[in-house]
Design a protein around this motif. Sequence first.
Motif, PDB file in Angstrom:
ATOM      1  N   VAL A 172       0.838  -1.197   0.000  1.00 27.71           N
ATOM      2  CA  VAL A 172       0.000   0.000   0.000  1.00 27.71           C
ATOM      3  C   VAL A 172       0.875   1.250   0.000  1.00 27.71           C
ATOM      4  O   VAL A 172       0.619   2.208  -0.748  1.00 27.71           O
ATOM      5  CB  VAL A 172      -0.937   0.006   1.229  1.00 27.71           C
ATOM      6  CG1 VAL A 172      -1.757   1.291   1.261  1.00 27.71           C
ATOM      7  CG2 VAL A 172      -1.859  -1.199   1.199  1.00 27.71           C
ATOM      8  N   ALA A 173       1.919   1.260   0.825  1.00 23.65           N
ATOM      9  CA  ALA A 173       2.805   2.424   0.899  1.00 23.65           C
ATOM     10  C   ALA A 173       3.522   2.657  -0.431  1.00 23.65           C
ATOM     11  O   ALA A 173       3.725   3.803  -0.846  1.00 23.65           O
ATOM     12  CB  ALA A 173       3.812   2.233   2.026  1.00 23.65           C
ATOM     13  N   GLU A 174       3.917   1.575  -1.097  1.00 23.62           N
ATOM     14  CA  GLU A 174       4.584   1.714  -2.395  1.00 23.62           C
ATOM     15  C   GLU A 174       3.631   2.268  -3.439  1.00 23.62           C
ATOM     16  O   GLU A 174       4.020   3.120  -4.264  1.00 23.62           O
ATOM     17  CB  GLU A 174       5.142   0.361  -2.837  1.00 23.62           C
ATOM     18  CG  GLU A 174       6.355  -0.086  -2.030  1.00 23.62           C
ATOM     19  CD  GLU A 174       6.826  -1.473  -2.409  1.00 23.62           C
ATOM     20  OE1 GLU A 174       7.982  -1.808  -2.114  1.00 23.62           O
ATOM     21  OE2 GLU A 174       6.023  -2.252  -3.001  1.00 23.62           O
ATOM     22  N   ILE A 179       1.784   7.042  -6.658  1.00 18.96           N
ATOM     23  CA  ILE A 179       0.704   7.990  -6.969  1.00 18.96           C
ATOM     24  C   ILE A 179       1.128   9.412  -6.632  1.00 18.96           C
ATOM     25  O   ILE A 179       0.903  10.352  -7.409  1.00 18.96           O
ATOM     26  CB  ILE A 179      -0.576   7.599  -6.198  1.00 18.96           C
ATOM     27  CG1 ILE A 179      -1.163   6.311  -6.765  1.00 18.96           C
ATOM     28  CG2 ILE A 179      -1.619   8.716  -6.265  1.00 18.96           C
ATOM     29  CD1 ILE A 179      -2.264   5.709  -5.921  1.00 18.96           C
ATOM     30  N   LEU A 180       1.752   9.595  -5.480  1.00 19.55           N
ATOM     31  CA  LEU A 180       2.179  10.926  -5.071  1.00 19.55           C
ATOM     32  C   LEU A 180       3.245  11.478  -6.010  1.00 19.55           C
ATOM     33  O   LEU A 180       3.198  12.658  -6.394  1.00 19.55           O
ATOM     34  CB  LEU A 180       2.716  10.881  -3.632  1.00 19.55           C
ATOM     35  CG  LEU A 180       1.686  10.656  -2.524  1.00 19.55           C
ATOM     36  CD1 LEU A 180       2.388  10.467  -1.189  1.00 19.55           C
ATOM     37  CD2 LEU A 180       0.706  11.820  -2.446  1.00 19.55           C
ATOM     38  N   LYS A 201      -2.807  25.404  -8.765  1.00 20.49           N
ATOM     39  CA  LYS A 201      -3.126  25.523  -7.354  1.00 20.49           C
ATOM     40  C   LYS A 201      -3.697  24.234  -6.762  1.00 20.49           C
ATOM     41  O   LYS A 201      -3.901  24.154  -5.563  1.00 20.49           O
ATOM     42  CB  LYS A 201      -4.116  26.666  -7.137  1.00 20.49           C
ATOM     43  CG  LYS A 201      -3.504  28.049  -7.366  1.00 20.49           C
ATOM     44  CD  LYS A 201      -4.536  29.129  -7.124  1.00 20.49           C
ATOM     45  CE  LYS A 201      -3.931  30.511  -7.350  1.00 20.49           C
ATOM     46  NZ  LYS A 201      -4.935  31.578  -7.157  1.00 20.49           N
ATOM     47  N   LYS A 202      -4.013  23.252  -7.589  1.00 24.71           N
ATOM     48  CA  LYS A 202      -4.561  21.999  -7.065  1.00 24.71           C
ATOM     49  C   LYS A 202      -3.548  21.335  -6.149  1.00 24.71           C
ATOM     50  O   LYS A 202      -2.397  21.143  -6.515  1.00 24.71           O
ATOM     51  CB  LYS A 202      -4.931  21.066  -8.220  1.00 24.71           C
ATOM     52  CG  LYS A 202      -6.207  21.460  -8.942  1.00 24.71           C
ATOM     53  CD  LYS A 202      -6.546  20.468 -10.015  1.00 24.71           C
ATOM     54  CE  LYS A 202      -6.906  19.128  -9.424  1.00 24.71           C
ATOM     55  NZ  LYS A 202      -7.313  18.162 -10.443  1.00 24.71           N
ATOM     56  N   LYS A 203      -3.999  20.977  -4.952  1.00 22.64           N
ATOM     57  CA  LYS A 203      -3.096  20.411  -3.967  1.00 22.64           C
ATOM     58  C   LYS A 203      -3.023  18.897  -4.090  1.00 22.64           C
ATOM     59  O   LYS A 203      -4.005  18.233  -4.384  1.00 22.64           O
ATOM     60  CB  LYS A 203      -3.562  20.775  -2.561  1.00 22.64           C
ATOM     61  CG  LYS A 203      -2.991  22.069  -2.029  1.00 22.64           C
ATOM     62  CD  LYS A 203      -3.263  22.163  -0.536  1.00 22.64           C
ATOM     63  CE  LYS A 203      -2.561  23.378   0.042  1.00 22.64           C
ATOM     64  NZ  LYS A 203      -2.755  23.448   1.507  1.00 22.64           N
ATOM     65  N   VAL A 204      -1.843  18.374  -3.845  1.00 31.40           N
ATOM     66  CA  VAL A 204      -1.665  16.936  -3.705  1.00 31.40           C
ATOM     67  C   VAL A 204      -1.768  16.638  -2.213  1.00 31.40           C
ATOM     68  O   VAL A 204      -0.958  17.120  -1.421  1.00 31.40           O
ATOM     69  CB  VAL A 204      -0.287  16.496  -4.242  1.00 31.40           C
ATOM     70  CG1 VAL A 204      -0.111  15.005  -4.047  1.00 31.40           C
ATOM     71  CG2 VAL A 204      -0.146  16.867  -5.703  1.00 31.40           C
ATOM     72  N   SER A 205      -2.767  15.876  -1.809  1.00 35.12           N
ATOM     73  CA  SER A 205      -2.989  15.609  -0.391  1.00 35.12           C
ATOM     74  C   SER A 205      -3.022  14.117  -0.125  1.00 35.12           C
ATOM     75  O   SER A 205      -3.187  13.300  -1.045  1.00 35.12           O
ATOM     76  CB  SER A 205      -4.301  16.247   0.083  1.00 35.12           C
ATOM     77  OG  SER A 205      -5.409  15.579  -0.506  1.00 35.12           O
ATOM     78  N   ARG A 211      -7.607   7.935  -1.935  1.00 31.68           N
ATOM     79  CA  ARG A 211      -8.732   7.594  -2.814  1.00 31.68           C
ATOM     80  C   ARG A 211      -8.261   7.007  -4.133  1.00 31.68           C
ATOM     81  O   ARG A 211      -9.002   6.275  -4.795  1.00 31.68           O
ATOM     82  CB  ARG A 211      -9.592   8.837  -3.054  1.00 31.68           C
ATOM     83  CG  ARG A 211     -10.414   9.270  -1.855  1.00 31.68           C
ATOM     84  CD  ARG A 211     -11.469  10.280  -2.249  1.00 31.68           C
ATOM     85  NE  ARG A 211     -10.881  11.526  -2.712  1.00 31.68           N
ATOM     86  CZ  ARG A 211     -10.631  12.571  -1.909  1.00 31.68           C
ATOM     87  NH1 ARG A 211     -10.910  12.487  -0.617  1.00 31.68           N
ATOM     88  NH2 ARG A 211     -10.108  13.674  -2.397  1.00 31.68           N
ATOM     89  N   ALA A 212      -7.042   7.328  -4.529  1.00 25.58           N
ATOM     90  CA  ALA A 212      -6.524   6.852  -5.818  1.00 25.58           C
ATOM     91  C   ALA A 212      -5.911   5.452  -5.734  1.00 25.58           C
ATOM     92  O   ALA A 212      -5.615   4.841  -6.755  1.00 25.58           O
ATOM     93  CB  ALA A 212      -5.484   7.832  -6.352  1.00 25.58           C
ATOM     94  N   ILE A 213      -5.713   4.935  -4.509  1.00 29.61           N
ATOM     95  CA  ILE A 213      -5.124   3.604  -4.339  1.00 29.61           C
ATOM     96  C   ILE A 213      -6.187   2.539  -4.591  1.00 29.61           C
ATOM     97  O   ILE A 213      -7.231   2.538  -3.950  1.00 29.61           O
ATOM     98  CB  ILE A 213      -4.532   3.441  -2.924  1.00 29.61           C
ATOM     99  CG1 ILE A 213      -3.350   4.395  -2.725  1.00 29.61           C
ATOM    100  CG2 ILE A 213      -4.096   2.000  -2.695  1.00 29.61           C
ATOM    101  CD1 ILE A 213      -2.785   4.374  -1.322  1.00 29.61           C
TER     102      ILE A 213
END
Length: 229
Positions: A172-174, A179-180, A201-205, A211-213
């Motif tokens: 999961v972490a990988e 994704i990040l 300005k869209k933030k990567v959070s 949600r993308a995993i």
Amino acid sequence: PRPSQPLLHYSRNFNVVGSPVFDPYFVMKALHHFDHLQVMNRQVLVDAGDNPPPIANRMLQRDVYICEWLGGHDTASSRGPIDSANATGAPRTMAGREHFPVCVRGAGRPAISGEGGDNILNIGILHVPHNWINLKDSMDAQKTESPMTDRLPTLTLLPPDAHILIPLLIKVAEMEHRILKKATDSKEAGAKAGATAGLIKKKVSSATAARAIHLDDNWKADFRAYLFR
């Protein structure tokens, strides 16, 4: 011990084929890799302008206890070779072979972990440095010189059967890291290409990354099997 304080067992034979206990060195390497991934993921979020929770919230829970042996008192110089008498009852160790898996017998599910003595639940790692000292000696040393806490025997309690759980968490972490990195690289590329202000300005959070995993059926089946151990 009282029922609420089960008797803990450590094993020297974790590398025997078919052993029900885990390899402590595999678990330690996997845990170190998982911690490293979590630190990197949090740093990516910080660099992207997010305000993620403290790194401690991302780490796998672990509790470390200093061990005191119930036998007599001896010193490192008086312990002698590995087969000599041991006043303390502590296991003999040597450099490079100081870690042992710790389990509770009879605490696992018989249908999964075996019957009788093989019905165990792995719960942690015992570390007995080959040149270990007693806690009292360490406290006395602190009064005159630097403390020697790195030479104290310790018991690290981990989530049950960590050798199964940690590889699942690493996957999961990988995925989160990929994704990040992809999101931040795309954001930087868009900024350089003159993208609109709204896109820049869209933030990567952490929430959007979570949600993308998408976990496959094999991972879900393995995790369900772990939960029912």
